[in-house]
Design a protein around this motif. Structure first.
Motif, PDB file in Angstrom:
ATOM      1  N   ASN A  58      25.339  25.355 -31.228  1.00  0.00           N
ATOM      2  CA  ASN A  58      24.754  26.732 -31.312  1.00  0.00           C
ATOM      3  C   ASN A  58      25.224  27.871 -30.625  1.00  0.00           C
ATOM      4  N   ASP A  59      25.656  27.820 -29.366  1.00  0.00           N
ATOM      5  CA  ASP A  59      25.920  28.970 -28.643  1.00  0.00           C
ATOM      6  C   ASP A  59      27.292  29.189 -28.183  1.00  0.00           C
ATOM      7  N   ILE A  60      28.155  27.985 -28.252  1.00  0.00           N
ATOM      8  CA  ILE A  60      29.498  28.190 -27.854  1.00  0.00           C
ATOM      9  C   ILE A  60      30.291  27.648 -29.038  1.00  0.00           C
ATOM     10  N   SER A  61      31.305  28.088 -29.359  1.00  0.00           N
ATOM     11  CA  SER A  61      32.361  27.623 -30.327  1.00  0.00           C
ATOM     12  C   SER A  61      33.756  27.392 -29.555  1.00  0.00           C
ATOM     13  N   ASP A  62      33.770  27.855 -28.092  1.00  0.00           N
ATOM     14  CA  ASP A  62      35.155  27.712 -27.358  1.00  0.00           C
ATOM     15  C   ASP A  62      35.224  26.152 -26.955  1.00  0.00           C
ATOM     16  N   SER A  63      36.249  25.783 -26.259  1.00  0.00           N
ATOM     17  CA  SER A  63      36.598  24.657 -25.642  1.00  0.00           C
ATOM     18  C   SER A  63      35.704  24.694 -24.396  1.00  0.00           C
ATOM     19  N   VAL A  64      35.319  23.544 -24.199  1.00  0.00           N
ATOM     20  CA  VAL A  64      34.606  23.251 -22.665  1.00  0.00           C
ATOM     21  C   VAL A  64      34.915  22.162 -21.827  1.00  0.00           C
ATOM     22  N   LEU A  65      35.107  22.388 -20.613  1.00  0.00           N
ATOM     23  CA  LEU A  65      35.267  21.338 -19.789  1.00  0.00           C
ATOM     24  C   LEU A  65      33.830  21.013 -18.997  1.00  0.00           C
ATOM     25  N   VAL A  66      33.667  19.822 -19.395  1.00  0.00           N
ATOM     26  CA  VAL A  66      32.223  19.312 -18.784  1.00  0.00           C
ATOM     27  C   VAL A  66      32.497  18.257 -17.494  1.00  0.00           C
ATOM     28  N   PHE A  67      31.983  18.590 -16.355  1.00  0.00           N
ATOM     29  CA  PHE A  67      31.804  18.033 -15.368  1.00  0.00           C
ATOM     30  C   PHE A  67      30.692  16.914 -15.267  1.00  0.00           C
ATOM     31  N   ALA A  68      30.953  15.525 -14.851  1.00  0.00           N
ATOM     32  CA  ALA A  68      30.150  14.446 -14.835  1.00  0.00           C
ATOM     33  C   ALA A  68      30.379  13.859 -13.441  1.00  0.00           C
ATOM     34  N   ARG A  69      29.420  13.432 -12.794  1.00  0.00           N
ATOM     35  CA  ARG A  69      29.204  12.694 -11.286  1.00  0.00           C
ATOM     36  C   ARG A  69      29.949  11.510 -11.442  1.00  0.00           C
ATOM     37  N   THR A  70      29.782  10.707 -12.508  1.00  0.00           N
ATOM     38  CA  THR A  70      30.595   9.218 -12.527  1.00  0.00           C
ATOM     39  C   THR A  70      31.354   9.046 -13.819  1.00  0.00           C
ATOM     40  N   LYS A  71      31.989   7.923 -13.587  1.00  0.00           N
ATOM     41  CA  LYS A  71      33.074   7.592 -14.645  1.00  0.00           C
ATOM     42  C   LYS A  71      32.179   7.178 -15.730  1.00  0.00           C
ATOM     43  N   HIS A  72      30.980   6.452 -15.243  1.00  0.00           N
ATOM     44  CA  HIS A  72      30.280   5.829 -16.376  1.00  0.00           C
ATOM     45  C   HIS A  72      29.698   7.034 -17.146  1.00  0.00           C
ATOM     46  N   GLY A  73      29.220   7.938 -16.562  1.00  0.00           N
ATOM     47  CA  GLY A  73      28.344   9.071 -17.007  1.00  0.00           C
ATOM     48  C   GLY A  73      29.471   9.901 -17.917  1.00  0.00           C
ATOM     49  N   ALA A  74      30.537   9.898 -17.440  1.00  0.00           N
ATOM     50  CA  ALA A  74      31.359  10.708 -18.289  1.00  0.00           C
ATOM     51  C   ALA A  74      31.844  10.113 -19.465  1.00  0.00           C
ATOM     52  N   ASP A  75      31.784   8.863 -19.755  1.00  0.00           N
ATOM     53  CA  ASP A  75      32.077   8.096 -20.904  1.00  0.00           C
ATOM     54  C   ASP A  75      30.873   8.207 -21.731  1.00  0.00           C
ATOM     55  N   LYS A  76      29.745   8.044 -21.362  1.00  0.00           N
ATOM     56  CA  LYS A  76      28.149   8.231 -21.718  1.00  0.00           C
ATOM     57  C   LYS A  76      28.268   9.596 -22.651  1.00  0.00           C
ATOM     58  N   ILE A  77      28.666  10.621 -21.917  1.00  0.00           N
ATOM     59  CA  ILE A  77      28.626  11.961 -22.426  1.00  0.00           C
ATOM     60  C   ILE A  77      29.670  12.040 -23.716  1.00  0.00           C
TER      61      ILE A  77
END
Ligand code: AMP
Length: 432
Positions: A239-258
Protein backbone atom coordinates in the motif's frame (compact mmCIF):
# COMPACT_ATOMS: atom_id res chain seq x y z
CA UNK A 1 36.32 21.11 -4.12
CA UNK A 2 36.18 19.41 -7.48
CA UNK A 3 37.91 16.17 -8.53
CA UNK A 4 39.90 18.25 -11.02
CA UNK A 5 41.67 19.90 -8.03
CA UNK A 6 43.13 16.59 -6.91
CA UNK A 7 45.75 16.14 -9.65
CA UNK A 8 44.43 12.81 -10.74
CA UNK A 9 45.87 11.26 -13.86
CA UNK A 10 43.70 11.35 -16.95
CA UNK A 11 42.64 7.65 -17.02
CA UNK A 12 41.37 7.87 -13.43
CA UNK A 13 39.75 11.29 -13.86
CA UNK A 14 37.88 9.98 -16.88
CA UNK A 15 36.68 6.84 -15.09
CA UNK A 16 35.47 8.89 -12.12
CA UNK A 17 33.62 11.23 -14.39
CA UNK A 18 31.91 8.24 -15.97
CA UNK A 19 30.79 7.15 -12.50
CA UNK A 20 29.01 10.49 -12.29
CA UNK A 21 31.12 11.79 -9.39
CA UNK A 22 31.92 15.49 -9.59
CA UNK A 23 32.95 16.44 -6.07
CA UNK A 24 35.02 14.34 -3.72
CA UNK A 25 33.32 13.44 -0.44
CA UNK A 26 34.91 14.93 2.73
CA UNK A 27 37.01 11.83 3.41
CA UNK A 28 38.18 11.70 -0.22
CA UNK A 29 39.19 15.36 -0.10
CA UNK A 30 41.49 14.61 2.81
CA UNK A 31 42.67 11.12 1.91
CA UNK A 32 43.50 11.38 -1.77
CA UNK A 33 46.30 14.00 -1.56
CA UNK A 34 47.81 12.43 1.59
CA UNK A 35 47.78 8.86 0.29
CA UNK A 36 49.17 10.02 -3.05
CA UNK A 37 51.96 11.58 -0.99
CA UNK A 38 52.76 8.21 0.56
CA UNK A 39 51.43 8.96 4.04
CA UNK A 40 49.85 6.35 6.31
CA UNK A 41 46.17 7.06 6.89
CA UNK A 42 43.71 6.45 9.71
CA UNK A 43 40.13 6.98 8.58
CA UNK A 44 37.34 6.82 11.13
CA UNK A 45 34.51 6.46 8.67
CA UNK A 46 31.58 4.18 8.05
CA UNK A 47 30.31 2.88 4.73
CA UNK A 48 28.37 5.46 2.79
CA UNK A 49 31.02 8.14 3.22
CA UNK A 50 32.83 7.23 0.01
CA UNK A 51 35.69 5.54 1.87
CA UNK A 52 36.24 2.87 -0.78
CA UNK A 53 37.09 5.47 -3.42
CA UNK A 54 39.05 7.35 -0.74
CA UNK A 55 41.65 4.59 -0.70
CA UNK A 56 41.14 2.95 -4.11
CA UNK A 57 41.74 6.04 -6.23
CA UNK A 58 45.14 6.99 -4.76
CA UNK A 59 46.23 3.33 -4.71
CA UNK A 60 45.48 3.05 -8.43
CA UNK A 61 47.33 6.27 -9.15
CA UNK A 62 50.37 5.34 -7.04
CA UNK A 63 50.65 1.89 -8.58
CA UNK A 64 50.26 3.19 -12.10
CA UNK A 65 53.45 5.25 -11.64
CA UNK A 66 55.34 2.00 -11.98
CA UNK A 67 56.31 2.00 -15.64
CA UNK A 68 57.52 -1.59 -15.79
CA UNK A 69 54.52 -3.49 -14.56
CA UNK A 70 55.20 -6.84 -12.99
CA UNK A 71 52.36 -8.96 -11.80
CA UNK A 72 53.26 -9.17 -8.15
CA UNK A 73 50.64 -8.32 -5.58
CA UNK A 74 51.54 -4.75 -4.64
CA UNK A 75 48.41 -3.66 -2.84
CA UNK A 76 46.43 -5.79 -0.39
CA UNK A 77 43.00 -4.78 0.85
CA UNK A 78 41.74 -6.86 3.75
CA UNK A 79 38.05 -6.68 4.51
CA UNK A 80 35.77 -8.72 6.80
CA UNK A 81 32.96 -9.92 4.53
CA UNK A 82 32.77 -11.44 1.10
CA UNK A 83 30.10 -9.01 -0.03
CA UNK A 84 32.23 -6.05 0.92
CA UNK A 85 35.27 -7.61 -0.75
CA UNK A 86 33.33 -8.07 -3.99
CA UNK A 87 32.05 -4.52 -3.78
CA UNK A 88 35.53 -3.08 -3.33
CA UNK A 89 36.92 -5.07 -6.24
CA UNK A 90 34.08 -3.82 -8.43
CA UNK A 91 34.80 -0.24 -7.44
CA UNK A 92 38.51 -0.65 -8.20
CA UNK A 93 37.55 -2.15 -11.52
CA UNK A 94 35.37 0.91 -12.22
CA UNK A 95 37.94 3.51 -11.20
CA UNK A 96 40.82 1.66 -12.85
CA UNK A 97 39.11 0.67 -16.10
CA UNK A 98 41.51 2.78 -18.21
CA UNK A 99 44.64 1.55 -16.43
CA UNK A 100 46.61 -1.62 -17.21
CA UNK A 101 46.51 -2.76 -13.56
CA UNK A 102 44.87 -6.02 -12.63
CA UNK A 103 42.80 -6.58 -9.52
CA UNK A 104 41.27 -9.69 -8.04
CA UNK A 105 38.99 -10.58 -5.16
CA UNK A 106 39.34 -13.76 -3.10
CA UNK A 107 37.02 -15.01 -0.35
CA UNK A 108 36.02 -18.26 1.27
CA UNK A 109 32.84 -20.29 0.87
CA UNK A 110 33.51 -21.17 -2.77
CA UNK A 111 35.97 -23.60 -4.37
CA UNK A 112 39.41 -22.12 -4.70
CA UNK A 113 40.14 -23.28 -8.28
CA UNK A 114 39.03 -20.18 -10.18
CA UNK A 115 40.62 -17.82 -7.70
CA UNK A 116 43.86 -19.79 -7.83
CA UNK A 117 43.93 -19.75 -11.64
CA UNK A 118 43.35 -15.98 -11.66
CA UNK A 119 46.12 -15.46 -9.09
CA UNK A 120 48.54 -17.41 -11.24
CA UNK A 121 47.93 -15.07 -14.16
CA UNK A 122 49.26 -12.23 -12.00
CA UNK A 123 47.53 -9.59 -9.93
CA UNK A 124 48.52 -6.06 -8.87
CA UNK A 125 45.76 -5.35 -6.35
CA UNK A 126 44.26 -8.08 -4.22
CA UNK A 127 41.05 -7.69 -2.21
CA UNK A 128 40.66 -10.49 0.31
CA UNK A 129 38.86 -11.78 3.34
CA UNK A 130 41.29 -13.01 6.02
CA UNK A 131 40.52 -16.74 6.04
CA UNK A 132 40.92 -17.40 2.32
CA UNK A 133 44.01 -15.20 2.16
CA UNK A 134 45.70 -17.19 4.92
CA UNK A 135 44.70 -20.46 3.19
CA UNK A 136 46.38 -19.38 -0.02
CA UNK A 137 49.45 -18.16 1.85
CA UNK A 138 49.70 -21.51 3.68
CA UNK A 139 49.55 -23.31 0.34
CA UNK A 140 52.34 -21.14 -1.07
CA UNK A 141 50.02 -19.68 -3.72
CA UNK A 142 50.22 -16.12 -2.40
CA UNK A 143 53.24 -14.26 -1.10
CA UNK A 144 52.95 -10.87 0.55
CA UNK A 145 56.61 -9.96 0.21
CA UNK A 146 56.04 -7.38 -2.54
CA UNK A 147 53.21 -5.53 -0.82
CA UNK A 148 53.72 -1.78 -1.01
CA UNK A 149 50.30 -0.68 0.23
CA UNK A 150 48.16 -2.45 2.83
CA UNK A 151 44.57 -1.46 3.56
CA UNK A 152 42.73 -2.74 6.61
CA UNK A 153 39.06 -2.00 6.01
CA UNK A 154 36.30 -2.11 8.62
CA UNK A 155 38.74 -2.97 11.38
CA UNK A 156 36.06 -2.79 14.10
CA UNK A 157 33.95 -5.32 12.22
CA UNK A 158 36.98 -7.63 11.99
CA UNK A 159 37.03 -7.52 15.78
CA UNK A 160 33.27 -8.14 16.07
CA UNK A 161 33.49 -11.11 13.74
CA UNK A 162 36.43 -12.68 15.56
CA UNK A 163 38.96 -12.09 12.78
CA UNK A 164 41.45 -10.06 14.75
CA UNK A 165 43.90 -12.94 15.19
CA UNK A 166 43.80 -13.71 11.48
CA UNK A 167 44.40 -10.04 10.73
CA UNK A 168 47.40 -9.98 13.05
CA UNK A 169 48.81 -13.08 11.36
CA UNK A 170 48.51 -11.37 7.99
CA UNK A 171 50.17 -8.20 9.31
CA UNK A 172 53.17 -10.22 10.53
CA UNK A 173 53.72 -11.42 6.95
CA UNK A 174 53.81 -7.95 5.42
CA UNK A 175 57.05 -6.15 4.58
CA UNK A 176 58.08 -3.61 7.23
CA UNK A 177 58.46 -0.93 4.59
CA UNK A 178 54.99 -0.24 3.27
CA UNK A 179 52.19 2.29 3.30
CA UNK A 180 49.29 1.38 5.61
CA UNK A 181 45.74 2.68 5.37
CA UNK A 182 43.41 1.84 8.24
CA UNK A 183 39.64 2.30 8.22
CA UNK A 184 37.16 1.70 10.99
CA UNK A 185 33.67 3.02 11.71
CA UNK A 186 34.32 3.04 15.45
CA UNK A 187 37.52 3.08 17.48
CA UNK A 188 37.21 0.78 20.49
CA UNK A 189 40.38 0.48 22.60
CA UNK A 190 41.55 -2.76 20.96
CA UNK A 191 41.22 -1.27 17.49
CA UNK A 192 43.02 1.91 18.55
CA UNK A 193 45.85 -0.28 19.87
CA UNK A 194 46.04 -2.22 16.62
CA UNK A 195 46.06 1.02 14.63
CA UNK A 196 48.87 2.44 16.78
CA UNK A 197 50.91 -0.71 16.30
CA UNK A 198 50.78 -0.78 12.50
CA UNK A 199 50.55 2.87 11.42
CA UNK A 200 53.53 5.15 11.06
CA UNK A 201 52.71 8.78 11.86
CA UNK A 202 49.35 8.58 10.08
CA UNK A 203 47.13 11.39 8.89
CA UNK A 204 43.95 11.02 10.95
CA UNK A 205 40.57 11.85 9.51
CA UNK A 206 37.22 11.32 11.15
CA UNK A 207 34.02 11.77 9.20
CA UNK A 208 30.40 11.22 10.15
CA UNK A 209 30.82 9.66 13.57
CA UNK A 210 28.92 6.43 13.97
CA UNK A 211 26.30 8.04 16.18
CA UNK A 212 25.16 10.41 13.47
CA UNK A 213 22.61 9.33 10.94
CA UNK A 214 22.63 10.94 7.54
CA UNK A 215 20.42 14.01 7.42
CA UNK A 216 19.01 12.82 4.14
CA UNK A 217 17.43 9.76 5.78
CA UNK A 218 13.84 10.15 6.89
CA UNK A 219 13.47 7.85 9.87
CA UNK A 220 10.27 6.46 11.33
CA UNK A 221 9.06 3.92 13.88
CA UNK A 222 5.95 1.74 13.74
CA UNK A 223 4.62 0.40 17.04
CA UNK A 224 3.26 -3.08 16.35
CA UNK A 225 2.71 -6.30 18.29
CA UNK A 226 5.24 -9.02 17.36
CA UNK A 227 2.56 -11.28 15.84
CA UNK A 228 1.45 -8.48 13.49
CA UNK A 229 4.87 -7.60 12.11
CA UNK A 230 4.69 -9.85 9.03
CA UNK A 231 1.26 -8.52 8.13
CA UNK A 232 2.42 -4.95 8.64
CA UNK A 233 5.33 -5.59 6.30
CA UNK A 234 3.06 -6.91 3.58
CA UNK A 235 0.67 -4.02 4.17
CA UNK A 236 3.40 -1.41 3.71
CA UNK A 237 4.85 -3.13 0.65
CA UNK A 238 1.44 -3.38 -0.98
CA UNK A 239 0.00 0.00 0.00
CA UNK A 240 2.70 2.52 0.81
CA UNK A 241 5.89 1.71 -1.03
CA UNK A 242 6.46 0.43 -4.52
CA UNK A 243 10.27 0.76 -4.44
CA UNK A 244 12.83 -1.89 -3.65
CA UNK A 245 13.32 -2.48 0.05
CA UNK A 246 16.14 -3.94 2.10
CA UNK A 247 14.71 -5.62 5.20
CA UNK A 248 16.95 -6.40 8.17
CA UNK A 249 16.24 -9.45 10.28
CA UNK A 250 17.98 -10.43 13.53
CA UNK A 251 18.36 -14.12 12.73
CA UNK A 252 18.87 -16.38 9.71
CA UNK A 253 15.71 -18.25 10.58
CA UNK A 254 13.81 -14.98 10.90
CA UNK A 255 15.12 -13.78 7.52
CA UNK A 256 13.89 -17.00 5.84
CA UNK A 257 10.52 -16.73 7.53
CA UNK A 258 10.02 -13.14 6.35
CA UNK A 259 11.07 -14.08 2.81
CA UNK A 260 8.66 -17.03 2.73
CA UNK A 261 5.76 -14.90 3.94
CA UNK A 262 6.40 -12.16 1.38
CA UNK A 263 6.77 -14.68 -1.43
CA UNK A 264 3.46 -16.24 -0.46
CA UNK A 265 1.92 -12.75 -0.51
CA UNK A 266 3.17 -12.31 -4.06
CA UNK A 267 6.12 -9.98 -3.33
CA UNK A 268 9.31 -11.09 -5.09
CA UNK A 269 11.76 -11.60 -2.23
CA UNK A 270 15.06 -13.31 -1.49
CA UNK A 271 16.98 -13.74 1.74
CA UNK A 272 20.72 -13.59 2.35
CA UNK A 273 22.49 -14.82 5.45
CA UNK A 274 25.39 -16.92 6.59
CA UNK A 275 23.71 -20.27 5.88
CA UNK A 276 23.33 -19.50 2.18
CA UNK A 277 26.11 -20.45 -0.19
CA UNK A 278 28.27 -17.66 -1.51
CA UNK A 279 26.80 -18.15 -4.98
CA UNK A 280 23.24 -17.97 -3.67
CA UNK A 281 24.08 -14.76 -1.79
CA UNK A 282 25.72 -13.22 -4.82
CA UNK A 283 22.81 -14.16 -7.09
CA UNK A 284 20.31 -12.72 -4.64
CA UNK A 285 22.29 -9.51 -4.51
CA UNK A 286 22.52 -9.28 -8.29
CA UNK A 287 18.78 -9.90 -8.62
CA UNK A 288 18.06 -7.21 -6.06
CA UNK A 289 20.40 -4.66 -7.61
CA UNK A 290 18.93 -5.22 -11.06
CA UNK A 291 15.37 -4.88 -9.70
CA UNK A 292 14.42 -8.48 -10.53
CA UNK A 293 13.81 -9.06 -6.83
CA UNK A 294 11.99 -6.30 -5.05
CA UNK A 295 12.76 -7.18 -1.46
CA UNK A 296 16.02 -8.44 -0.03
CA UNK A 297 15.89 -9.73 3.53
CA UNK A 298 19.31 -9.80 5.16
CA UNK A 299 20.97 -10.44 8.48
CA UNK A 300 23.45 -7.79 9.61
CA UNK A 301 26.61 -9.66 8.71
CA UNK A 302 25.34 -10.61 5.24
CA UNK A 303 24.35 -7.02 4.54
CA UNK A 304 27.43 -5.31 5.88
CA UNK A 305 28.95 -2.96 3.35
CA UNK A 306 26.50 -3.82 0.63
CA UNK A 307 26.31 -0.88 -1.70
CA UNK A 308 23.06 -0.64 -3.59
CA UNK A 309 22.66 2.37 -5.81
CA UNK A 310 19.46 4.30 -5.32
CA UNK A 311 18.19 2.19 -2.44
CA UNK A 312 15.48 4.34 -0.91
CA UNK A 313 14.02 2.11 1.79
CA UNK A 314 15.43 0.14 4.66
CA UNK A 315 13.09 -1.66 7.04
CA UNK A 316 14.28 -2.89 10.41
CA UNK A 317 12.02 -5.83 11.14
CA UNK A 318 13.51 -5.84 14.62
CA UNK A 319 15.98 -3.51 16.28
CA UNK A 320 19.42 -4.78 17.16
CA UNK A 321 20.70 -4.94 20.73
CA UNK A 322 23.75 -3.05 19.47
CA UNK A 323 22.59 0.50 18.84
CA UNK A 324 25.40 1.27 16.36
CA UNK A 325 23.93 -1.45 14.14
CA UNK A 326 20.94 0.82 13.54
CA UNK A 327 23.22 3.46 12.09
CA UNK A 328 24.97 0.91 9.86
CA UNK A 329 21.67 -0.53 8.69
CA UNK A 330 19.98 2.70 7.76
CA UNK A 331 23.25 3.84 6.19
CA UNK A 332 22.45 1.44 3.31
CA UNK A 333 20.04 4.14 2.12
CA UNK A 334 20.55 7.88 1.71
CA UNK A 335 24.09 7.25 0.46
CA UNK A 336 26.38 9.99 -0.79
CA UNK A 337 23.69 12.61 -0.26
CA UNK A 338 20.77 10.78 -1.91
CA UNK A 339 17.41 10.71 -0.18
CA UNK A 340 16.56 7.65 1.88
CA UNK A 341 13.94 6.30 4.26
CA UNK A 342 14.17 3.96 7.18
CA UNK A 343 11.26 2.30 8.92
CA UNK A 344 11.67 0.39 12.17
CA UNK A 345 9.09 -2.06 13.48
CA UNK A 346 9.05 -1.88 17.26
CA UNK A 347 7.29 -4.36 19.52
CA UNK A 348 7.69 -4.80 23.27
CA UNK A 349 10.97 -6.64 22.75
CA UNK A 350 12.38 -3.72 20.78
CA UNK A 351 11.40 -0.92 23.15
CA UNK A 352 14.60 -0.91 25.16
CA UNK A 353 16.68 -1.05 21.99
CA UNK A 354 14.68 1.86 20.58
CA UNK A 355 15.44 3.89 23.69
CA UNK A 356 19.16 3.10 23.42
CA UNK A 357 19.21 3.80 19.69
CA UNK A 358 17.54 7.17 20.14
CA UNK A 359 20.07 8.00 22.85
CA UNK A 360 22.91 7.14 20.48
CA UNK A 361 21.60 9.16 17.53
CA UNK A 362 20.46 12.00 19.79
CA UNK A 363 16.92 12.27 18.50
CA UNK A 364 13.46 10.82 18.94
CA UNK A 365 12.37 8.94 15.85
CA UNK A 366 8.86 9.96 14.76
CA UNK A 367 6.20 7.32 15.32
CA UNK A 368 3.80 6.53 12.50
CA UNK A 369 0.34 5.60 13.76
CA UNK A 370 -1.54 5.72 10.54
CA UNK A 371 -1.63 1.98 9.77
CA UNK A 372 -3.96 -0.88 10.70
CA UNK A 373 -1.54 -2.54 13.12
CA UNK A 374 -0.64 0.43 15.30
CA UNK A 375 -0.74 -0.13 19.05
CA UNK A 376 -0.20 2.23 21.96
CA UNK A 377 -0.05 -0.65 24.42
CA UNK A 378 3.41 -2.09 24.01
CA UNK A 379 5.02 -3.43 27.15
CA UNK A 380 8.81 -3.43 27.35
CA UNK A 381 10.18 -6.97 27.45
CA UNK A 382 13.64 -8.44 27.35
CA UNK A 383 14.67 -10.70 24.50
CA UNK A 384 16.54 -13.96 24.95
CA UNK A 385 19.08 -15.28 22.46
CA UNK A 386 16.31 -17.07 20.52
CA UNK A 387 14.51 -13.83 19.88
CA UNK A 388 11.83 -14.85 22.37
CA UNK A 389 10.69 -12.90 25.42
CA UNK A 390 13.07 -13.48 28.29
CA UNK A 391 11.27 -15.39 31.05
CA UNK A 392 8.34 -16.03 28.73
CA UNK A 393 5.35 -17.27 30.66
CA UNK A 394 6.12 -15.44 33.87
CA UNK A 395 4.60 -12.11 34.76
CA UNK A 396 5.38 -9.48 32.20
CA UNK A 397 7.69 -6.72 33.39
CA UNK A 398 6.36 -3.24 33.85
CA UNK A 399 6.94 -0.80 31.02
CA UNK A 400 10.23 0.98 31.45
CA UNK A 401 10.21 4.76 31.57
CA UNK A 402 7.51 6.38 29.56
CA UNK A 403 7.75 3.96 26.67
CA UNK A 404 4.15 2.89 26.66
CA UNK A 405 2.91 6.45 26.61
CA UNK A 406 5.58 7.63 24.23
CA UNK A 407 3.41 7.72 21.11
CA UNK A 408 1.21 10.38 22.66
CA UNK A 409 4.18 12.38 23.86
CA UNK A 410 5.86 12.51 20.53
CA UNK A 411 5.28 16.00 19.28
CA UNK A 412 7.24 15.75 16.06
CA UNK A 413 4.72 15.04 13.37
CA UNK A 414 5.75 12.93 10.43
CA UNK A 415 5.42 14.57 7.07
CA UNK A 416 3.30 11.81 5.57
CA UNK A 417 1.53 8.64 6.53
CA UNK A 418 4.65 6.55 6.18
CA UNK A 419 6.96 9.23 7.44
CA UNK A 420 9.08 10.31 4.56
CA UNK A 421 9.52 13.56 2.80
CA UNK A 422 7.81 14.25 -0.45
CA UNK A 423 10.22 12.93 -3.03
CA UNK A 424 11.81 15.23 -5.54
CA UNK A 425 13.51 12.38 -7.32
CA UNK A 426 11.69 11.04 -10.35
CA UNK A 427 12.86 7.45 -9.89
CA UNK A 428 11.13 7.36 -6.53
CA UNK A 429 7.79 5.64 -6.72
CA UNK A 430 5.34 5.59 -3.95
CA UNK A 431 1.83 4.26 -4.17
CA UNK A 432 -0.95 6.58 -3.10
P1 AMP B 1 31.36 3.74 0.28
O1 AMP B 1 31.37 4.57 1.52
O2 AMP B 1 32.72 3.51 -0.25
O3 AMP B 1 30.61 2.45 0.50
O4 AMP B 1 30.59 4.56 -0.87
C1 AMP B 1 29.24 4.90 -0.77
C2 AMP B 1 28.61 5.26 -2.10
O5 AMP B 1 29.02 6.54 -2.52
C3 AMP B 1 28.95 4.33 -3.25
O6 AMP B 1 27.74 4.09 -3.94
C4 AMP B 1 29.89 5.11 -4.12
O7 AMP B 1 29.77 4.72 -5.47
C5 AMP B 1 29.40 6.51 -3.90
N1 AMP B 1 30.45 7.54 -4.03
C6 AMP B 1 31.74 7.45 -3.61
N2 AMP B 1 32.39 8.60 -3.86
C7 AMP B 1 31.50 9.44 -4.44
C8 AMP B 1 31.59 10.80 -4.90
N3 AMP B 1 32.70 11.51 -4.82
N4 AMP B 1 30.48 11.33 -5.45
C9 AMP B 1 29.33 10.63 -5.51
N5 AMP B 1 29.18 9.35 -5.09
C10 AMP B 1 30.26 8.77 -4.55
Amino acid sequence: MNFTDLNLIEPIAKAIQEQGYTNPTPIQERSIPEILDGRDFLGCAQTGTGKTAAFSIPILQNLSKNKTPNRHIKALILTPTRELAIQIEQNINDYGKYLPLKQLVIFGGVKQGNQEAALKKGVDILVATPGRLLDFIAQGIISLKNIEIFVLDEADRMLDMGFVHDVKRVIKLLPQKRQTLFFSATMPAEIQKLANSILNNPVKVEVTPVSSTAETIQQSVYFVEKENKLNLLTHILKNDISDSVLVFARTKHGADKIARKLQSDGVSTEAIHGNKSQNARQNALTNFKSGRTRVLVATDIAARGIDIDELKFVINFELSDVSETYVHRIGRTGRAGAEGNSISFVDGLDLLNLKNTEKLIGMKIPVIKNHPFHTDDLVAQKRDSNNKPFNAGSERPKPSGNNSSRPQKNKKKPTSAVGYKKPNNKSFTRKK
